[in-house]
Design an enzyme around this catalytic site. Structure first.
Site, PDB file in Angstrom:
ATOM      1  N   ALA A  79       1.353  23.915   7.859  1.00 37.78           N
ATOM      2  CA  ALA A  79       0.661  23.827   9.146  1.00 37.78           C
ATOM      3  C   ALA A  79       0.284  22.392   9.478  1.00 37.78           C
ATOM      4  O   ALA A  79      -0.758  22.122  10.057  1.00 37.78           O
ATOM      5  CB  ALA A  79      -0.566  24.729   9.148  1.00 37.78           C
ATOM      6  N   PHE A 135       3.599  -2.751  15.537  1.00 33.70           N
ATOM      7  CA  PHE A 135       3.663  -2.114  14.224  1.00 33.70           C
ATOM      8  C   PHE A 135       4.831  -2.705  13.453  1.00 33.70           C
ATOM      9  O   PHE A 135       5.781  -3.214  14.042  1.00 33.70           O
ATOM     10  CB  PHE A 135       3.861  -0.600  14.380  1.00 33.70           C
ATOM     11  CG  PHE A 135       2.809   0.199  13.682  1.00 33.70           C
ATOM     12  CD1 PHE A 135       1.551   0.349  14.225  1.00 33.70           C
ATOM     13  CD2 PHE A 135       3.079   0.799  12.453  1.00 33.70           C
ATOM     14  CE1 PHE A 135       0.580   1.081  13.568  1.00 33.70           C
ATOM     15  CE2 PHE A 135       2.107   1.533  11.797  1.00 33.70           C
ATOM     16  CZ  PHE A 135       0.857   1.679  12.353  1.00 33.70           C
ATOM     17  N   ASP A 158       5.683  21.390  -2.835  1.00 39.74           N
ATOM     18  CA  ASP A 158       6.014  22.769  -3.215  1.00 39.74           C
ATOM     19  C   ASP A 158       7.291  23.274  -2.533  1.00 39.74           C
ATOM     20  O   ASP A 158       8.134  23.911  -3.167  1.00 39.74           O
ATOM     21  CB  ASP A 158       4.844  23.714  -2.863  1.00 39.74           C
ATOM     22  CG  ASP A 158       3.525  23.197  -3.408  1.00 39.74           C
ATOM     23  OD1 ASP A 158       3.514  22.723  -4.558  1.00 39.74           O
ATOM     24  OD2 ASP A 158       2.518  23.244  -2.678  1.00 39.74           O
ATOM     25  N   GLN A 169       8.686   5.671  -0.324  1.00 40.10           N
ATOM     26  CA  GLN A 169       8.049   4.485   0.243  1.00 40.10           C
ATOM     27  C   GLN A 169       6.677   4.192  -0.357  1.00 40.10           C
ATOM     28  O   GLN A 169       5.847   5.095  -0.457  1.00 40.10           O
ATOM     29  CB  GLN A 169       7.873   4.685   1.749  1.00 40.10           C
ATOM     30  CG  GLN A 169       7.171   3.517   2.430  1.00 40.10           C
ATOM     31  CD  GLN A 169       7.233   3.651   3.939  1.00 40.10           C
ATOM     32  OE1 GLN A 169       6.459   4.367   4.544  1.00 40.10           O
ATOM     33  NE2 GLN A 169       8.178   2.967   4.544  1.00 40.10           N
ATOM     34  N   HIS A 219       3.463   2.162   0.544  1.00 39.54           N
ATOM     35  CA  HIS A 219       2.817   1.469   1.656  1.00 39.54           C
ATOM     36  C   HIS A 219       2.127   0.241   1.094  1.00 39.54           C
ATOM     37  O   HIS A 219       1.426   0.340   0.081  1.00 39.54           O
ATOM     38  CB  HIS A 219       1.799   2.408   2.314  1.00 39.54           C
ATOM     39  CG  HIS A 219       1.309   1.913   3.644  1.00 39.54           C
ATOM     40  ND1 HIS A 219       0.519   0.793   3.752  1.00 39.54           N
ATOM     41  CD2 HIS A 219       1.502   2.367   4.903  1.00 39.54           C
ATOM     42  CE1 HIS A 219       0.247   0.592   5.031  1.00 39.54           C
ATOM     43  NE2 HIS A 219       0.826   1.523   5.748  1.00 39.54           N
ATOM     44  N   LEU A 253      -5.124   4.871   2.256  1.00 41.29           N
ATOM     45  CA  LEU A 253      -4.324   4.092   3.194  1.00 41.29           C
ATOM     46  C   LEU A 253      -5.171   3.205   4.105  1.00 41.29           C
ATOM     47  O   LEU A 253      -6.147   3.652   4.691  1.00 41.29           O
ATOM     48  CB  LEU A 253      -3.516   5.064   4.050  1.00 41.29           C
ATOM     49  CG  LEU A 253      -2.555   4.437   5.047  1.00 41.29           C
ATOM     50  CD1 LEU A 253      -1.450   3.714   4.333  1.00 41.29           C
ATOM     51  CD2 LEU A 253      -1.982   5.518   5.949  1.00 41.29           C
ATOM     52  N   GLU A 283      -1.130   0.186   8.841  1.00 47.30           N
ATOM     53  CA  GLU A 283      -0.428  -0.991   9.314  1.00 47.30           C
ATOM     54  C   GLU A 283      -1.021  -1.492  10.626  1.00 47.30           C
ATOM     55  O   GLU A 283      -0.825  -2.643  11.005  1.00 47.30           O
ATOM     56  CB  GLU A 283       1.020  -0.569   9.558  1.00 47.30           C
ATOM     57  CG  GLU A 283       2.034  -1.611   9.291  1.00 47.30           C
ATOM     58  CD  GLU A 283       3.399  -0.961   9.171  1.00 47.30           C
ATOM     59  OE1 GLU A 283       3.648  -0.323   8.128  1.00 47.30           O
ATOM     60  OE2 GLU A 283       4.192  -1.068  10.106  1.00 47.30           O
ATOM     61  N   ARG A 309       7.694  -1.950   5.526  1.00 48.62           N
ATOM     62  CA  ARG A 309       6.833  -1.697   4.375  1.00 48.62           C
ATOM     63  C   ARG A 309       7.467  -2.022   3.033  1.00 48.62           C
ATOM     64  O   ARG A 309       6.793  -2.531   2.137  1.00 48.62           O
ATOM     65  CB  ARG A 309       6.401  -0.226   4.397  1.00 48.62           C
ATOM     66  CG  ARG A 309       5.471   0.040   5.554  1.00 48.62           C
ATOM     67  CD  ARG A 309       5.199   1.503   5.729  1.00 48.62           C
ATOM     68  NE  ARG A 309       4.256   1.688   6.830  1.00 48.62           N
ATOM     69  CZ  ARG A 309       3.924   2.861   7.326  1.00 48.62           C
ATOM     70  NH1 ARG A 309       4.463   3.960   6.835  1.00 48.62           N
ATOM     71  NH2 ARG A 309       3.064   2.946   8.309  1.00 48.62           N
ATOM     72  N   HIS A 342       3.461   6.483  -0.707  1.00 41.83           N
ATOM     73  CA  HIS A 342       3.055   6.922   0.619  1.00 41.83           C
ATOM     74  C   HIS A 342       3.941   7.992   1.240  1.00 41.83           C
ATOM     75  O   HIS A 342       3.455   8.953   1.809  1.00 41.83           O
ATOM     76  CB  HIS A 342       3.028   5.691   1.528  1.00 41.83           C
ATOM     77  CG  HIS A 342       2.511   5.944   2.905  1.00 41.83           C
ATOM     78  ND1 HIS A 342       1.282   6.515   3.133  1.00 41.83           N
ATOM     79  CD2 HIS A 342       3.045   5.718   4.130  1.00 41.83           C
ATOM     80  CE1 HIS A 342       1.084   6.618   4.442  1.00 41.83           C
ATOM     81  NE2 HIS A 342       2.147   6.163   5.061  1.00 41.83           N
ATOM     82  N   ARG A 390      11.236   4.135   5.777  1.00 43.31           N
ATOM     83  CA  ARG A 390      10.747   4.588   7.086  1.00 43.31           C
ATOM     84  C   ARG A 390       9.916   3.496   7.744  1.00 43.31           C
ATOM     85  O   ARG A 390       9.126   2.823   7.079  1.00 43.31           O
ATOM     86  CB  ARG A 390       9.895   5.841   6.916  1.00 43.31           C
ATOM     87  CG  ARG A 390       9.231   6.285   8.208  1.00 43.31           C
ATOM     88  CD  ARG A 390       8.529   7.600   8.073  1.00 43.31           C
ATOM     89  NE  ARG A 390       7.330   7.559   7.262  1.00 43.31           N
ATOM     90  CZ  ARG A 390       6.154   7.041   7.661  1.00 43.31           C
ATOM     91  NH1 ARG A 390       6.044   6.460   8.849  1.00 43.31           N
ATOM     92  NH2 ARG A 390       5.111   7.071   6.862  1.00 43.31           N
ATOM     93  N   SER A 427       6.992   8.546  11.433  1.00 44.22           N
ATOM     94  CA  SER A 427       6.786   9.869  10.818  1.00 44.22           C
ATOM     95  C   SER A 427       6.103  10.819  11.793  1.00 44.22           C
ATOM     96  O   SER A 427       6.488  11.979  11.911  1.00 44.22           O
ATOM     97  CB  SER A 427       5.973   9.761   9.536  1.00 44.22           C
ATOM     98  OG  SER A 427       4.720   9.176   9.804  1.00 44.22           O
TER      99      SER A 427
END
Lengths: 586, 235
Positions: free
Chosen positions: A12, A115, A223, A242, A244, A254, A257, A288, A357, A399, A404
């Site tokens: 979810a 970014f 999972d 990745q 970060h 975190l 960025e 990154r 990350h 990435r 994301s």
């Protein structure tokens, strides 16, 4: 208990909820999650979701696609990247229409910021000219993921989506290449619930908890990926994980960025802005993987700052941004620095270190989120996957930040649409065997374990070996040692027992099953990393420091081996449309 | 250094009623209370159960009561707690305990749904582009949109304790989030829902919610704005 639904979505977070919104009322749809939906990890994303809206300056989806391809170190499939970047503008506008409270420009449009890795050519008529940072990340202060997750959940409430919160998925029912449903445990009672479905989507998130220092939530145990792997389907590009660059020192929490997007600077112990040496054009806003390597190189070469516990860190300097900007645009992350490190970012530098990350790899899918069963692209009927657990692959070897949050809404929606299309001619296919049997065995096995090994200790050792020997820099010797260790831990897991034997909210039981899942994934990461004898994106081999386009422009597919055998590995070529691989300089 | 934590334990499979157990362990000031719970669970007693996920104050899973005050386990560092005395750790008050520190939040989530917590717009969205909103108007929503649904506020509120039908601070804050969104077209509908004895008027400005909100949201102020909107709207 057996439930019947047309659509079943596992997870979810952003991808699962976006898919759920797409399912029209005439079909029954349930979302299963091991936590209440708004606890999902999407909520921790901070900096933004990118789209070439051009609200702040000229931009185009083609620039975005170019950046994503280059950021992926040319491992991303360019057809999928084009789909994502082209759809980004619509996807972000849709989020606004759904109610996301974005920060705004003076004329009331969605505000955008710079970014890492997002650029545009200095001369719009010459795509090969020098590339400069561009404001492409749409944001809501530094809580973009949080407001997206809540808005998507709210839209699900509006659409009366049925949720099964705190249900833990234990099995994927796959027979004759058809996905027929899943098996879960209701965490509150340990009762087994079978969900018989015409279509299933896995939007189960990443597995950063495989590593010791991670930005990932405790629930990030992969999972879904492990169930897919155990069901005999392959996982793709597992070696690409990745790190970060800016996790809070020692904690890994975190620091977005966005801190550098707003002007933050990384400095070594001499106060030097060292990124000028590694990425002269975009400096601190390099992608990154490059910044993480630069940080580790600074530390290895003696320019890190020695912390109180004998480990080293690098400074993130925000002081020159001023209190007003920090309070308005970076309130959340500067709050973390204050709470967890006791550092006042308006007056002191923030100590940071790279943190595990994001999984670029995962369950292989095509551009419509259909899960594929092999390197040839054979579709598994009725089975879909989107979000971090999936590998489309739009992120390739690395990435870009803000891609994301975009990935989850673009491919969550596409998966939703494709499921609806499939449902027109789909039936509930009968189970051939009792679907609950395997889960019953699993539960009995874990609850009745009598060995002396301890789950928490095995998990700790796994996280340490993955961090130390399969982290930012890798080599054959250490990967070999890591593999031996992971296999030893898998053996020891068989002799581990748990203390809680009860049925009500047995967190001990969950942690044991999660560890079993993570050990499988750790092995796939190490094996995939050992076979790829080149350096690309987040996968840096000290013994093979160069990218090797002749031999390695391909995705790794790994299958679970039969007992005692080596993993089966095959390759799928990278799809190239218009962007020719070139050296990756920033 | 050593510190002792008195943790409320309740396993309905074994216990008739909740009881406290003491755990003394080596700690350091930069540990969070969540770290302590993990230490107990992983090193001493694997049966201890609690909810947690992100471990840095965003997911809202680990609201508990620490020395009598509601807070997130992951956001309270030991350095702000007096460790010379025994530290008491309990589940959030008022809700039924499922096990140990885990409470049943069904009522909390249902009340949230009562206020129609989603953007309602009858006019179609612009064909191209976003709905415009000034940054000033957007920022009016930000503080309320920070809410992580941890239930620290609602379960700290004496009005919640005395009136089981009271919507509670979190649901009212969510109502604010949409009532004051310039894009929303159902403010009136929502104001009707909260203009009841069990709605905004049950807030008696006790400020417990503000005092414990982990996101430092001035919830009472937001509820007062709702009261003002109810009082001043056209008849």
């Amino acid at each position: 208990m057996i439930h019947k639904y047309d659509v079943l979505i596992v997870g979810a977070g952003g991808a699962g909820l976006r898919a759920a919104v797409e399912i029209p009322k005439e079909y029954t749809c349930a979302v299963i999650s091991k936590v209440f939906p708004t606890r999902s990890h999407t909520g921790t994303a901070q900096g933004g979701v990118c789209a070439a809206l051009a609200n702040e300056e000229d931009d185009s989806w083609e620039y975005h696609a170019f950046d994503t391809v280059k950021g992926s170190d040319y491992l991303g499939d360019q057809d999928s990247i084009e789909v994502m970047c082209q759809d980004a503008v619509r996807a972000v506008i849709e989020l606004e229409h759904m109610g996301v409270p974005f920060s705004r420009t003076p004329d009331g449009k969605i505000a955008q910021r710079q970014f890492g890795g997002h650029t545009k050519p200095e001369n719009p008529n010459d795509p090969n000219s020098r590339r400069l940072p561009v404001k492409r990340a749409c944001y809501s202060a530094d809580r973009t993921g949080h407001v997206m997750l809540h808005t998507l959940y709210e839209n699900c409430l509006k659409n009366q989506v049925k949720f099964f919160s705190e249900y833990f998925v234990t099995d994927l029912i796959l027979e004759d290449n058809i996905c027929k449903g899943i098996v879960t445990i209701d965490i509150a009672t340990s009762e087994i619930h079978v969900f018989h479905a015409k279509t299933v989507m896995f939007a189960t998130g990443g597995f950063g908890r495989v590593f010791r220092i991670t930005s990932n939530a405790h629930v990030g145990t992969g999972d879904g990926c492990a169930l897919v792997y155990n069901a005999g389907l392959p996982l793709e590009d597992m070696e690409f994980f990745q790190f970060h660059p800016t996790g809070l020192w020692r904690l890994g929490i975190l620091v977005s960025e966005a801190a550098r997007g707003e002007g933050g600077i990384l400095r070594n112990k001499d106060g030097e802005r060292f990124m000028e040496r590694y990425a002269p054009t975009v400096k601190d806003l390099a992608p990154r993987d490059m910044v993480s390597r630069a940080i580790l190189t600074e530390i290895r070469e003696g320019r890190g700052i020695l912390g109180s516990d004998g480990t080293y860190y690098i400074n993130l300097d925000l002081m020159h941004l001023g209190k007003k900007l920090i309070d308005e645009k970076l309130p959340e992350i500067t709050g973390f620095a204050r709470t967890y490190l006791g550092v006042e970012p308006t007056k002191e530098s923030v100590p940071i270190q790279p943190t595990a990350h994001y999984a670029m790899g995962g369950i292989p899918t095509n551009v419509d989120a259909e899960v594929i069963a092999d390197e040839k692209g054979t579709i598994v009927k009725g089975f879909y996957s989107a979000g971090e657990c999936a590998c489309v692959s739009v992120h390739g070897g690395n990435r870009l930040g803000t891609n994301s949050l975009l990935d989850i809404v673009v491919f969550g929606r596409r998966g939703g649409k494709k499921m609806v299309e499939y449902l027109k001619n789909a039936e509930h296919t009968e189970f051939k065997v009792d679907p609950a049997e395997k889960t019953r065995t699993l539960l009995d096995g874990v609850l009745n374990k009598k060995g002396t090994e301890n789950i928490a200790k095995i998990r700790r050792e796994m996280q340490e070996v993955m961090m130390d020997k399969c982290g930012i820099f890798r080599n054959e010797k250490e990967l070999g040692e890591a593999l031996v260790k992971i296999r030893e831990l898998k053996e020891r897991y068989c002799n581990a027992s748990i203390q809680d034997k009860g049925v009500i909210f047995n967190m001990d039981l969950m942690e044991a099953i999660e560890l079993e899942n993570m050990l499988e994934l750790a092995e796939t990461i190490v094996v995939s990393a050992a076979v790829r004898t080149e350096s690309r994106g987040a996968h840096s081999r000290e013994d093979f420091p160069k990218r090797d386009d002749v031999n390695w422009m391909k995705h790794t597919f790994i299958w679970k081996p039969e007992d005692g055998k080596d993993s089966e590995i095959k390759y799928k070529p990278v799809t190239i449309t218009r962007y020719k691989p070139m050296e990756r300089k920033y | 250094m050593q510190a002792t934590f008195r943790v409320l334990r309740y396993n309905p499979e074994k216990d008739n009623k909740p009881h406290f157990e003491d755990y003394t362990l080596d700690v350091h000031p930069t540990m969070t209370v969540l770290d302590v719970l993990h230490q107990i669970k992983w090193n001493y007693d694997g049966t201890l159960s609690f909810r947690r996920s992100c471990a840095h104050g965003i997911c809202g899973s680990d609201g508990i009561k620490i020395n009598g005050k509601n807070a997130l386990a992951c956001s309270i560092l030991l350095k702000v707690i007096n460790l010379k005395k025994v530290v008491t750790i309990e589940p959030l008050p008022h809700f039924p305990i499922i096990k140990d520190l885990i409470v049943d939040m069904t009522d909390f989530y249902q009340k949230l749904e009562t206020v129609k917590p989603y953007l309602i717009v009858n006019n179609p969205a612009p064909v191209e582009g976003e709905r415009r909103q000034s940054n000033e108007d957007a920022e009016k929503l930000f503080e309320s949109a920070k809410c992580i649904l941890c239930a620290c506020c609602t379960t700290s509120c004496p009005s919640t304790w005395s009136d089981e039908n009271y919507l509670g601070p979190a649901a009212l804050l969510k109502a604010y989030r949409f009532v004051f969104d310039t894009r929303d077209e159902a403010s009136d509908e929502r104001l009707d829902i909260i203009d009841t004895p069990d709605g905004a008027w049950r807030c008696h400005t006790i400020f417990n919610c503000n005092a414990c909100c982990p996101k430092e949201i001035n919830i009472t102020w937001h509820i007062s704005q709702l009261k003002k909107a109810v009082s001043t709207r056209e008849l």
